[in-house]
Design a protein around this motif. Sequence first.
Motif, short mmCIF file in Angstrom:
data_model
loop_
_atom_site.label_atom_id
_atom_site.label_comp_id
_atom_site.label_asym_id
_atom_site.label_seq_id
_atom_site.Cartn_x
_atom_site.Cartn_y
_atom_site.Cartn_z
N GLY A 64 4.24 -0.83 -11.45
CA GLY A 64 3.39 -1.91 -11.05
C GLY A 64 2.95 -1.94 -9.86
O GLY A 64 2.23 -2.61 -9.41
N GLN A 66 1.21 0.19 -8.67
CA GLN A 66 -0.28 0.75 -8.74
C GLN A 66 -1.27 -0.41 -8.71
O GLN A 66 -1.21 -1.59 -9.34
CB GLN A 66 -0.43 1.30 -10.20
CG GLN A 66 -1.77 2.12 -10.27
CD GLN A 66 -1.67 3.05 -11.64
OE1 GLN A 66 -0.96 2.51 -12.39
NE2 GLN A 66 -2.52 4.07 -11.65
N GLY A 67 -2.15 -0.34 -7.70
CA GLY A 67 -2.96 -1.42 -7.53
C GLY A 67 -2.76 -2.15 -6.22
O GLY A 67 -3.31 -3.05 -5.87
N LEU A 68 -1.67 -1.82 -5.53
CA LEU A 68 -1.25 -2.55 -4.51
C LEU A 68 -1.99 -2.21 -3.35
O LEU A 68 -2.38 -1.05 -3.03
CB LEU A 68 0.29 -2.22 -4.31
CG LEU A 68 0.74 -3.10 -2.81
CD1 LEU A 68 0.98 -4.57 -3.47
CD2 LEU A 68 2.12 -2.40 -2.42
N ARG A 69 -2.66 -3.25 -2.65
CA ARG A 69 -3.45 -3.17 -1.47
C ARG A 69 -2.90 -4.02 -0.25
O ARG A 69 -2.77 -5.24 -0.50
CB ARG A 69 -4.84 -3.41 -1.71
CG ARG A 69 -5.54 -2.48 -2.53
CD ARG A 69 -7.04 -2.54 -2.48
NE ARG A 69 -7.44 -1.73 -3.55
CZ ARG A 69 -8.95 -1.88 -3.72
NH1 ARG A 69 -9.69 -2.78 -3.24
NH2 ARG A 69 -9.56 -1.14 -4.91
N VAL A 70 -2.76 -3.31 0.73
CA VAL A 70 -2.39 -4.02 2.10
C VAL A 70 -3.38 -3.51 3.06
O VAL A 70 -3.35 -2.43 3.61
CB VAL A 70 -1.02 -3.85 2.38
CG1 VAL A 70 -0.85 -4.54 3.95
CG2 VAL A 70 0.00 -4.16 1.37
N ALA A 71 -4.22 -4.40 3.59
CA ALA A 71 -5.09 -4.12 4.87
C ALA A 71 -5.16 -5.01 5.92
O ALA A 71 -4.93 -6.24 5.64
CB ALA A 71 -6.43 -4.24 4.16
N TYR B 52 -4.08 -9.74 -10.46
CA TYR B 52 -3.66 -9.77 -8.95
C TYR B 52 -3.54 -11.07 -8.28
O TYR B 52 -3.85 -11.93 -8.39
CB TYR B 52 -4.57 -8.95 -8.12
CG TYR B 52 -4.87 -7.56 -8.77
CD1 TYR B 52 -4.18 -6.64 -8.55
CD2 TYR B 52 -6.03 -7.19 -9.27
CE1 TYR B 52 -4.45 -5.25 -8.95
CE2 TYR B 52 -6.52 -6.08 -10.10
CZ TYR B 52 -5.47 -5.16 -9.58
OH TYR B 52 -6.02 -3.87 -10.12
N VAL B 73 -3.93 -8.97 1.50
CA VAL B 73 -2.86 -8.22 0.54
C VAL B 73 -3.24 -8.57 -0.84
O VAL B 73 -3.55 -9.65 -1.18
CB VAL B 73 -1.36 -8.82 0.93
CG1 VAL B 73 -0.46 -7.90 0.24
CG2 VAL B 73 -1.17 -8.64 2.27
N ARG B 74 -3.16 -7.56 -1.53
CA ARG B 74 -3.40 -7.67 -3.08
C ARG B 74 -2.20 -7.16 -3.81
O ARG B 74 -1.96 -5.89 -3.82
CB ARG B 74 -4.70 -6.82 -3.61
CG ARG B 74 -5.02 -7.04 -4.88
CD ARG B 74 -6.22 -6.25 -5.33
NE ARG B 74 -6.01 -5.07 -5.89
CZ ARG B 74 -6.86 -4.17 -6.34
NH1 ARG B 74 -7.98 -4.38 -6.50
NH2 ARG B 74 -6.49 -2.88 -6.61
N PRO B 76 -0.43 -6.62 -7.47
CA PRO B 76 -0.53 -6.64 -8.94
C PRO B 76 0.68 -7.61 -9.40
O PRO B 76 1.79 -7.68 -9.15
CB PRO B 76 -0.31 -5.08 -9.31
CG PRO B 76 -0.50 -4.36 -8.23
CD PRO B 76 0.11 -5.24 -6.70
#
Lengths: 84, 145
Positions: A64, A66-71, B52, B73-74, B76
């Motif tokens: 899960g 996979q696809g996590l983004r923190v900017a 998401y 923040v994204r 899943p």
Amino acid sequence: MTHRHHPAAAPARPRFLLRIPILLLWVPLLPLVLLLAPLVFVACLVMRVNPFRGVAVFWQFFSGLQGLRVAVDDPGAAVSIRIS
Amino acid sequence: MNDNRRQILDMLAAGQISSEQADRLIAALEKEPSAAPPGASAEAQPGAQPKYLRVVVESEEGHHAGSPAKVNVRVPIQLLRAGVQLAGIIPPQARTRVNAALHEKGIEFDLNQIKPENLEELIYQLKDLTVDIDDANNKVRVFCE
């Protein structure tokens, strides 16, 4: 895993991009997982948790990610972490 | 080319409709995606679940000039699923201790209420969730896509 520094784009403002492919995470983790497997199995039995369910849930958790983004984009610095 | 468009062109070729009628039908087809809710893609099914959870924060606090600080923040939805499953395997004695600790902090939340059975409905309902907080210096937006 990549770590980039972009001094040309904004000289006074460092930018960091950390891109972590989840498959590459498994390479260093695999020996550790194999070593810890008996310990986890015993811990699950002690805590009265089905060890197979526990392993399935942890597998689901790692998948899960996979696809996590923190900017974080601040005038002082910009940091971006992506798990792909 | 999608099936509807092809069908219209076939009807036009067969002489069943005039070119003006075909034009109007194609224009009506092109309007359809814009009627969909924002964030939904043209290919998205009506019952499609979000993938998401997004949290976007813009803050101008502590800045004298220049652009505001932004946090994007994204998460899943699959990770949320795993989190709920993870809560499901916490031993009962640990759950009791966590509940007591939350209660001490003034958070009335019962971990026993997090059940995997209710998860799909929760995720389905998240589709329509949008939280917008907008004050003088901060903007927070939580939504699903």
